[in-house]
Design an enzyme around this catalytic site. Structure first.
Site, PDB file in Angstrom:
ATOM      1  N   HIS A  82       0.852  -1.191   0.000  1.00 58.89           N
ATOM      2  CA  HIS A  82       0.000   0.000   0.000  1.00 58.89           C
ATOM      3  C   HIS A  82       0.885   1.236   0.000  1.00 58.89           C
ATOM      4  O   HIS A  82       1.842   1.325   0.752  1.00 58.89           O
ATOM      5  CB  HIS A  82      -0.897   0.042   1.237  1.00 58.89           C
ATOM      6  CG  HIS A  82      -1.708   1.302   1.305  1.00 58.89           C
ATOM      7  ND1 HIS A  82      -2.853   1.479   0.569  1.00 58.89           N
ATOM      8  CD2 HIS A  82      -1.513   2.458   1.972  1.00 58.89           C
ATOM      9  CE1 HIS A  82      -3.329   2.695   0.791  1.00 58.89           C
ATOM     10  NE2 HIS A  82      -2.535   3.311   1.646  1.00 58.89           N
ATOM     11  N   ASP A 161     -15.561   2.028   7.464  1.00 51.94           N
ATOM     12  CA  ASP A 161     -14.478   2.943   7.102  1.00 51.94           C
ATOM     13  C   ASP A 161     -14.969   3.981   6.096  1.00 51.94           C
ATOM     14  O   ASP A 161     -14.646   5.157   6.204  1.00 51.94           O
ATOM     15  CB  ASP A 161     -13.283   2.172   6.536  1.00 51.94           C
ATOM     16  CG  ASP A 161     -12.205   3.129   6.034  1.00 51.94           C
ATOM     17  OD1 ASP A 161     -11.697   3.909   6.861  1.00 51.94           O
ATOM     18  OD2 ASP A 161     -11.908   3.126   4.834  1.00 51.94           O
ATOM     19  N   ARG A 168     -15.037  12.206   8.673  1.00 53.98           N
ATOM     20  CA  ARG A 168     -13.795  12.875   9.090  1.00 53.98           C
ATOM     21  C   ARG A 168     -13.465  14.024   8.160  1.00 53.98           C
ATOM     22  O   ARG A 168     -12.968  15.063   8.582  1.00 53.98           O
ATOM     23  CB  ARG A 168     -12.637  11.868   9.105  1.00 53.98           C
ATOM     24  CG  ARG A 168     -12.655  10.952  10.328  1.00 53.98           C
ATOM     25  CD  ARG A 168     -11.739   9.754  10.132  1.00 53.98           C
ATOM     26  NE  ARG A 168     -10.405  10.148   9.718  1.00 53.98           N
ATOM     27  CZ  ARG A 168      -9.620   9.414   8.919  1.00 53.98           C
ATOM     28  NH1 ARG A 168     -10.025   8.269   8.439  1.00 53.98           N
ATOM     29  NH2 ARG A 168      -8.412   9.855   8.598  1.00 53.98           N
ATOM     30  N   SER A 183      -7.915   3.122   9.255  1.00 54.97           N
ATOM     31  CA  SER A 183      -8.614   3.192   7.969  1.00 54.97           C
ATOM     32  C   SER A 183      -7.831   2.427   6.895  1.00 54.97           C
ATOM     33  O   SER A 183      -8.368   1.568   6.192  1.00 54.97           O
ATOM     34  CB  SER A 183      -8.787   4.661   7.564  1.00 54.97           C
ATOM     35  OG  SER A 183      -9.217   4.772   6.227  1.00 54.97           O
ATOM     36  N   LYS A 187      -8.727  -1.703   5.297  1.00 54.95           N
ATOM     37  CA  LYS A 187      -8.971  -2.015   3.879  1.00 54.95           C
ATOM     38  C   LYS A 187      -8.058  -3.142   3.396  1.00 54.95           C
ATOM     39  O   LYS A 187      -8.477  -4.021   2.658  1.00 54.95           O
ATOM     40  CB  LYS A 187      -8.760  -0.763   3.017  1.00 54.95           C
ATOM     41  CG  LYS A 187      -9.844   0.295   3.224  1.00 54.95           C
ATOM     42  CD  LYS A 187      -9.814   1.357   2.142  1.00 54.95           C
ATOM     43  CE  LYS A 187      -8.882   2.498   2.459  1.00 54.95           C
ATOM     44  NZ  LYS A 187      -9.491   3.595   3.225  1.00 54.95           N
TER      45      LYS A 187
END
Length: 433
Positions: A82, A161, A168, A183, A187
């Protein structure tokens, strides 16, 4: 259990129990807890922080709020990468076939891009015929056979999320380490990863502008992963200027092909080897990062990584002949050089603003509905620390219209030339625990 008591408890800086965190996440997901109470808790977390255990519990509550992808039918340790985002970040296109060439299974779920340029799927769709509409069985079969496949994000993953993220955004609680870390990790875990490698960007083009903030976020995510049984490592890398030279979809595909041949930009090549080494170690295909790196360099040299990229394209309907003949990729009608107005050394390339310049040409989306022009974009001709003569091209614009004055103005505003400047350090830190 009452939501108001949970809010007050966190407001007073106390630790929430696993049950309290689950009560909040489940109630907010099913609509029984209203936005105003959720935003009050988000603000309390913003100011009072969360312990490692609370962060792990919040992550897993979000994972369990919706569907999860079961990749247990895929042999081996599934390692996912990621990146916290950046400009001209072509790493996935290179890493997927590169580590797959060492038998590391890459079962990648990717999204479309919003912002500067496309996401990984947009980039791949610059290749004629390439598609990501695979059934789950096809996806698993391909990864078991050829070690790499990419599928579009599907299903109802981490609905908690999605809801909390939107909240947010409008309540000033985006910049909270426990909320960002949970968050991102929720995922990845919901998508079935056994182990995770994180590329946390720092610098002007990154979400985390300072190295301290980036390190704090990276450590938070690595600890969450390790606390919930997913081995996790992180790299903190520089995004004070775009990565590589290409910004734009087809341009980045060509750059990825060059990099797989070992002929890519130095920074992209280095980052790919650094991240790839961590992936190979986590997949238990090498014992040390040095050994992993040597193996990756070997498959670049002997052409196996490039062959793997061709197989991957073919498997998903793409025209693999573009690997040997990149001129088959979408081509822009105009190539416009933007010359330096003075001599000196390039001292700054503001990554996100150059990303916006590429978007103005049509390389990215401002809204979900926008169409992307796969051919257009920007090629940097100089990087920070490079000498430049007056009149030498700073960038080349690839455009499908002649009038690009506002893009040229943006380039001049965001590439600075000084008497002297050093190239920034690319890899800041490796975080393994």
């Amino acid at each position: 259990m009452r939501m108001v008591d949970i809010i007050i408890k966190k407001q007073n800086g106390k630790e929430l129990t696993t049950e309290e965190i689950q009560f909040f996440v489940n109630g907010y997901t099913d609509g029984s807890i209203p936005d105003y109470q959720a935003s009050a808790l988000a603000m309390a977390i913003f100011f009072q922080d969360m312990s490692d255990r609370e962060r792990a519990d919040l992550t897993m509550a979000m994972v369990n709020s919706g569907e999860t992808i079961d990749l247990s039918a895929i042999e081996g340790i599934k390692v996912d990468k990621h990146s916290t985002g950046g400009v001209g970040d072509t790493t996935t296109l290179v890493l997927a076939p590169l580590v797959a060439a060492l038998d590391v299974p890459v079962a990648k779920m990717s999204g479309r891009g919003l912002g500067h340029t496309g996401g990984t799927i947009d980039k791949l769709e610059a290749i004629m015929g390439f598609h990501v509409e695979l059934t789950k069985d096809e996806f698993i079969k391909l990864v078991n056979r050829d070690k790499v496949a990419v599928i579009g994000q599907s299903g109802n993953l981490t609905p908690a999320d999605k809801k909390l993220y939107a909240l947010r955004d409008v309540t000033g609680t985006v910049n909270s380490i426990p909320l960002i870390a949970s968050s991102i990790m929720s995922k990845k875990i919901a998508a079935g990863a056994d182990a995770i490698v994180l590329d946390v960007k720092t610098g002007a083009g990154a979400f985390m502008k300072t190295e301290e903030d980036a390190a704090e976020l990276a450590k938070a995510m690595v600890r969450i992963g390790n606390n919930v049984g997913r081995q996790t490592m992180a790299v903190i890398s520089d995004m004070s200027q775009p990565l590589g030279f290409a910004i734009g979809n087809a341009l980045e595909v060509k750059e990825a092909i060059d990099t797989l041949k070992g002929e890519g930009p130095e920074d992209l090549h280095e980052l790919v080897l650094t991240l790839g080494s961590q992936m190979v170690v986590l997949a238990k295909k090498a014992d040390t990062l040095d050994e992993a790196r040597a193996k990756l360099e070997e498959v670049m040299k002997n052409g196996k990584a490039l062959e793997k990229f061709k197989d991957f394209l073919k498997n998903q309907g793409g025209d693999s002949s573009i690997v040997d003949d990149p001129s088959k990729l979408p081509q822009a009608a105009y190539q416009i050089d933007v010359p330096a107005k003075e001599a000196g050394v390039v001292s700054e390339i503001v990554a996100d603003e150059i990303g916006v310049a590429a978007m103005l040409l049509g390389a990215g989306r401002a809204t979900k509905e926008d169409e992307i022009d796969l051919a257009v974009g920007i090629m940097l001709r100089k990087k920070v620390g490079d000498k430049v003569e007056k009149g030498e091209p700073l960038v080349t614009l690839y455009a499908n219209r002649e009038n690009v004055d506002e893009v040229i103005a943006k380039v001049y505003d965001n590439i600075r030339i000084a008497a002297e400047a050093k190239a920034p350090k690319l890899i800041h830190t490796l975080i393994t625990e």
